[in-house]
Scaffold this motif. Sequence first.
Motif, PDB file in Angstrom:
ATOM      1  N   THR A  22      27.204 -13.062 -12.943  1.00 32.38           N
ATOM      2  CA  THR A  22      27.031 -13.125 -14.405  1.00 32.38           C
ATOM      3  C   THR A  22      25.720 -13.805 -14.790  1.00 32.38           C
ATOM      4  O   THR A  22      25.299 -13.746 -15.946  1.00 32.38           O
ATOM      5  N   TYR A  82      36.444 -20.133 -13.456  1.00 29.89           N
ATOM      6  CA  TYR A  82      35.015 -20.248 -13.125  1.00 29.89           C
ATOM      7  C   TYR A  82      34.386 -18.857 -13.057  1.00 29.89           C
ATOM      8  O   TYR A  82      34.971 -17.914 -12.539  1.00 29.89           O
ATOM      9  N   LYS A  83      33.158 -18.763 -13.571  1.00 27.22           N
ATOM     10  CA  LYS A  83      32.472 -17.466 -13.607  1.00 27.22           C
ATOM     11  C   LYS A  83      31.848 -17.121 -12.256  1.00 27.22           C
ATOM     12  O   LYS A  83      31.390 -18.001 -11.541  1.00 27.22           O
ATOM     13  N   PRO A  84      31.793 -15.809 -11.931  1.00 27.15           N
ATOM     14  CA  PRO A  84      31.101 -15.402 -10.711  1.00 27.15           C
ATOM     15  C   PRO A  84      29.583 -15.477 -10.892  1.00 27.15           C
ATOM     16  O   PRO A  84      29.071 -15.308 -12.003  1.00 27.15           O
ATOM     17  N   PHE A 129      29.589 -22.268 -10.305  1.00 29.64           N
ATOM     18  CA  PHE A 129      29.778 -20.814 -10.254  1.00 29.64           C
ATOM     19  C   PHE A 129      30.328 -20.434  -8.888  1.00 29.64           C
ATOM     20  O   PHE A 129      29.928 -21.006  -7.878  1.00 29.64           O
ATOM     21  N   GLN A 170      34.522 -13.046  -6.841  1.00 26.98           N
ATOM     22  CA  GLN A 170      35.381 -12.809  -8.005  1.00 26.98           C
ATOM     23  C   GLN A 170      35.629 -14.101  -8.784  1.00 26.98           C
ATOM     24  O   GLN A 170      35.652 -15.181  -8.209  1.00 26.98           O
ATOM     25  N   ALA A 171      35.831 -13.959 -10.097  1.00 24.51           N
ATOM     26  CA  ALA A 171      36.141 -15.117 -10.941  1.00 24.51           C
ATOM     27  C   ALA A 171      37.388 -15.829 -10.406  1.00 24.51           C
ATOM     28  O   ALA A 171      38.344 -15.185  -9.985  1.00 24.51           O
ATOM     29  N   LYS A 199      21.722 -20.316  -7.046  1.00 23.55           N
ATOM     30  CA  LYS A 199      23.018 -20.567  -7.690  1.00 23.55           C
ATOM     31  C   LYS A 199      23.171 -22.035  -8.084  1.00 23.55           C
ATOM     32  O   LYS A 199      23.002 -22.925  -7.255  1.00 23.55           O
TER      33      LYS A 199
END
Length: 248
Positions: A89, A84-86, A75, A79-80, A71
């Motif tokens: 994705t 910010y994206k999970p 991120f 959950q988002a 990671k």
Amino acid sequence: MTEPVRLSKRMSELGLCSRREADEWIERGWVRVDGKIVSELGSKILPNQRITIERQAAAQQSRRVTVILNKPMGFVSGQAEDGYKPAVTLVSGDTRWKEDKTPIQFHPSHLRSLVPAGRLDIDSVGLLVLTQDGRIAKQLIGEDTSIEKEYLVRVQYTKPGKLPDSDLKLLNHGLSLDGKKLLPAKVRWQNDDQLNFILREGKKRQIRRMCEAVGLKVLGLKRVRIGRVKLGELPVGQWRYLSSDEQF
């Protein structure tokens, strides 16, 4: 006489599956207790009763995948949040590590119910496990887990001089968070400005708060190992499947 317990709870305790999976299997008629199918949710059994699962359940479980992701910063694990994206994705056919030796063919169905087994903060990087397998999730984040998690932590001492040995000992054992004593950890200097942490628990922002308690500011945090599974050479932002011969 021993008290009856919920069938789904007992299945989870035995490591057969997660409670959610157990409920799904019970509804489908895939669970037998002492040889008889039990299909009513909430059914209770005695701890000494024998549970068996139908082949369909075992087959479904064997198709569930677990992903090892490196990671990057920025991120969130689950959950988002706040735009910010999970991390999930980042998992696609294009971002799979070219060196992944597992024979599994990537399929979009592998993204369904793929959830993080443990957190890694938005400003932390490194090894994140995403899994469809409730047994692995329970193994890594269940209440009684004792699996080690190893981190490399770049720090800066905010007081004059160097961190006293007594404070390094405190990091190993003696600190409390939220009024509760922390389990013993293994903390040692990796080099002049980097500590190696090995923990058997994972309270929210635990390492950052531990460091803060002894006057250390965390400049960077990277998880490099969970149990026997190492991050290794996996590039940032890429992922691979957990192979059938790997165990945490």
